[in-house]
Design a protein around this motif. Structure first.
Motif, PDB file in Angstrom:
ATOM      1  N   ALA A   1      15.797  25.431  -7.585  1.00  0.00           N
ATOM      2  CA  ALA A   1      16.675  24.302  -7.908  1.00  0.00           C
ATOM      3  C   ALA A   1      18.057  24.676  -7.381  1.00  0.00           C
ATOM      4  CB  ALA A   1      16.725  24.108  -9.416  1.00  0.00           C
TER       5      ALA A   1
ATOM      6  N   LYS B   1      19.173  19.488  -6.918  1.00  0.00           N
ATOM      7  CA  LYS B   1      17.898  19.309  -6.213  1.00  0.00           C
ATOM      8  C   LYS B   1      16.851  20.161  -6.921  1.00  0.00           C
ATOM      9  CE  LYS B   1      16.293  21.951  -3.254  1.00  0.00           C
ATOM     10  NZ  LYS B   1      15.564  22.810  -2.349  1.00  0.00           N
ATOM     11  N   GLU B   2      15.710  19.562  -7.241  1.00  0.00           N
ATOM     12  CA  GLU B   2      14.623  20.316  -7.874  1.00  0.00           C
ATOM     13  C   GLU B   2      13.367  20.180  -7.025  1.00  0.00           C
ATOM     14  OE1 GLU B   2      13.385  22.738  -9.156  1.00  0.00           O
ATOM     15  OE2 GLU B   2      13.809  22.528 -11.290  1.00  0.00           O
TER      16      GLU B   2
ATOM     17  N   GLU C   1      10.606  17.348  -3.101  1.00  0.00           N
ATOM     18  CA  GLU C   1      11.811  17.608  -3.876  1.00  0.00           C
ATOM     19  C   GLU C   1      12.372  16.302  -4.431  1.00  0.00           C
ATOM     20  OE1 GLU C   1      15.089  17.901  -0.319  1.00  0.00           O
ATOM     21  OE2 GLU C   1      13.871  19.668  -0.719  1.00  0.00           O
TER      22      GLU C   1
ATOM     23  N   TYR D   1      20.876  18.180 -14.290  1.00  0.00           N
ATOM     24  CA  TYR D   1      19.673  19.027 -14.287  1.00  0.00           C
ATOM     25  C   TYR D   1      18.549  18.347 -15.072  1.00  0.00           C
ATOM     26  CZ  TYR D   1      16.729  23.193 -14.586  1.00  0.00           C
ATOM     27  OH  TYR D   1      15.683  24.075 -14.482  1.00  0.00           O
TER      28      TYR D   1
ATOM     29  N   ALA E   1      17.046  15.712 -12.882  1.00  0.00           N
ATOM     30  CA  ALA E   1      16.238  16.295 -11.800  1.00  0.00           C
ATOM     31  C   ALA E   1      14.876  16.732 -12.333  1.00  0.00           C
ATOM     32  CB  ALA E   1      16.976  17.469 -11.161  1.00  0.00           C
ATOM     33  N   GLU E   2      14.865  17.358 -13.519  1.00  0.00           N
ATOM     34  CA  GLU E   2      13.596  17.793 -14.124  1.00  0.00           C
ATOM     35  C   GLU E   2      12.719  16.587 -14.464  1.00  0.00           C
ATOM     36  OE1 GLU E   2      12.477  20.993 -14.396  1.00  0.00           O
ATOM     37  OE2 GLU E   2      14.279  21.367 -13.236  1.00  0.00           O
TER      38      GLU E   2
END
Length: 525
Positions: free
Chosen positions: A226, A324-325, A349, A361, A364-365
């Motif tokens: 990430a 970015k994850e 991604e 975050y 993103a998750e």
């Protein structure tokens, strides 16, 4: 070329943007790609399309037929880049970075010479052209070491090696080592922060597109980690050092177009890990996060435009944080371990954007189909050396109302430091054990930090049960910190949604809130 782990849709994005930019400049474009699962092979993208494999012979046949004014190799990932020198030897004009510049970056031995010439720190390393040489270099550096073959895609056949027995097995089974294919052996920098920069150079001026900091520490492939833009724990001095090194490398390698430089930061020292004079897989992420289309700019630069002409000089200041994850295919691959390392495993991604790191975050998750829980039971199991580092995470989870389960060693360690934890039996200790708990839905989040790759032990079965039951799982301390921050933020804050265009217009209008200050204050490094 074909989609495979390490080479996917990110390069398709770059190719499409490059074609559009060249069309704006009045050029006819010819696309060579054998992958029907891409946008670049749509009938209305390029003027001409060849469904041919990216081999030297096939590409030469097309060049002899079409007689193009130039060939661009830096947007399609590693496969076309490997053709740069063979094509140049046949008199083909390569647009952008000269093939010798590409080779000086891609050949591990030549790149070590470039870095030494520029006075840029690199992790202590050596190169080997045989198994015996590899043994000698690893002994001299001391374990653990990181093995990096030349001209590879997605970190293929890279690994962190902890002892000589593993080194010999790895050299025999995984890689081809020869004078033509030297292998770089780095001293592995444990607990270093990994960072990277995407930039465009027109041969004179360098434009820094984005500076990213990985959440996972060095040793996890950049495509799997990430990463956060802007960086969330780096000092201004470290950021400026990274920018200076990028300028030096871009000019020394005569870069015309894109360059991606990867760094490791340890105890305030910035080490260069590698430089890729091509589109990296983070180009779409940086372009979407900042609103500056790097691939389009690079394509125009390759046909003679200057950055000043294009009005691209200053990196925009963001009023948001972008995360970015990576997305992994583990649920479709039974028996595969989910622990991350230097060899890439992700197949896609996603991105989360918000005004602070915790919420970005969390988003993103969520986009990666990992819904972090707001309550419930957390299972924690870490190796001995991480027991002090897991303490603040366990404390915060307990404060947020989570019940803590742990294996005996971790539970005793947490209890001794004032965090209540219930002991749960390991798989080998008989039912009902931790895997039974996961399968019956009694665990909401798993934090399991292993060391290296071992046999299929208890930890492996715990991680596989997590994948099969779709229970969120975390395998690094750094990601656990980020997850706890995200959980706290989403429990206490409001979930807001804005379009990408709204974020970009706020950047253009200069509505800058101090995103960097917000994130640097909540750093756990």
């Amino acid at each position: 070329g074909p989609n495979r782990i390490g080479q996917g849709i990110e390069f398709d994005y770059c190719c499409v943007h490059a074609v559009k930019a060249l069309r704006e400049e009045g050029y006819e474009t010819i696309m060579v790609n054998c992958n029907p699962e891409t946008v670049s092979t749509d009938f209305d993208i390029a003027d001409k399309l060849y469904f041919e494999p990216l081999t030297f012979e096939d590409v030469m046949n097309i060049i002899e037929r079409e007689r193009p004014g130039g060939v661009i190799v830096q947007f399609g990932g590693q496969t076309p880049l490997n053709l740069a020198i063979p094509l140049e030897r046949q008199g083909v004009r390569i647009l952008g970075t000269p093939p010798d510049g590409i080779d000086r970056a891609e050949d591990r031995k030549r790149f070590a010479e470039v870095v030494e010439k520029l006075g840029i720190p690199q992790p202590p390393n050596g190169t080997a052209t045989s198994v015996e040489e590899a043994k000698e270099v690893a002994r001299k550096l001391g374990y653990p070491v990181l093995i990096r073959p030349s001209y590879v895609l997605g970190g293929r056949a890279m690994d962190i090696i902890y002892d000589e027995e593993t080194l010999l097995r790895f050299m025999r089974e995984a890689i081809e080592v020869s004078p033509e294919h030297p292998v770089l052996i780095d001293k592995f920098l444990e607990d270093a922060i990994e960072t990277e920069i995407d930039a465009v150079c027109d041969g004179e001026t360098v434009y820094i597109g984005g500076i990213m900091e990985h959440i996972e520490e060095a040793g996890v492939h950049s495509g799997d980690a990430a990463c956060v833009l802007p960086p969330f724990s780096l000092s201004d001095k470290v950021i400026q050092t990274m920018i200076d090194y990028t300028y030096k490398l871009a000019r020394e390698l005569s870069v015309v177009g894109l360059i991606n430089v990867q760094f490791a930061v340890k105890n305030g020292t910035v080490y260069v890990l590698e430089a890729n004079p091509r589109a990296s897989r983070t180009v779409p992420f940086v372009s979407k996060a900042t609103g500056v289309p790097l691939a389009k700019i690079a394509a125009k630069v390759m046909v003679g435009k200057k950055l000043k002409e294009l009005g691209v000089t200053e990196t925009p200041k963001l009023n948001h944080v972008a995360v970015k994850e990576a997305v992994f295919p583990f649920d479709k691959l039974p028996g595969v371990d989910v622990v991350l390392g230097p060899e890439m495993k992700s197949t896609g991604e996603v991105m989360g954007i918000d005004s602070d790191l915790g919420m970005a975050y969390y988003k993103a998750e969520l986009a990666a189909e990992t819904k972090l829980p707001k309550s419930g039971t957390v299972f924690i199991s870490v190796r001995d050396e991480e027991k002090m580092r897991i303490l603040p995470i366990a404390k915060k989870l307990s404060e947020l109302g989570f019940k803590i389960l742990a294996t005996r060693g971790t539970a005793e360690s947490l209890s001794a430091m004032g965090v209540a934890a219930e002991v749960v039996p390991k798989v080998s200790e008989g039912p009902p054990n931790i895997v039974d708990y996961i399968r019956s839905g009694k665990v909401s989040l798993i934090i399991n930090v292993p060391k290296g790759k071992g046999p299929k032990d208890d930890e492996f079965y715990i991680r596989r049960a997590a994948v099969e039951c779709k229970t969120p799982y975390i395998t690094t301390i750094a990601a656990a910190h980020a997850a706890v921050m995200a959980i706290e933020r989403v429990k206490n804050g409001k979930f807001t949604i804005k379009s990408l265009q709204e974020h970009h217009s706020a950047v253009r209008e200069g509505k800058v809130i101090s995103a960097e200050i917000q994130i640097r204050n909540c750093s756990w490094r």
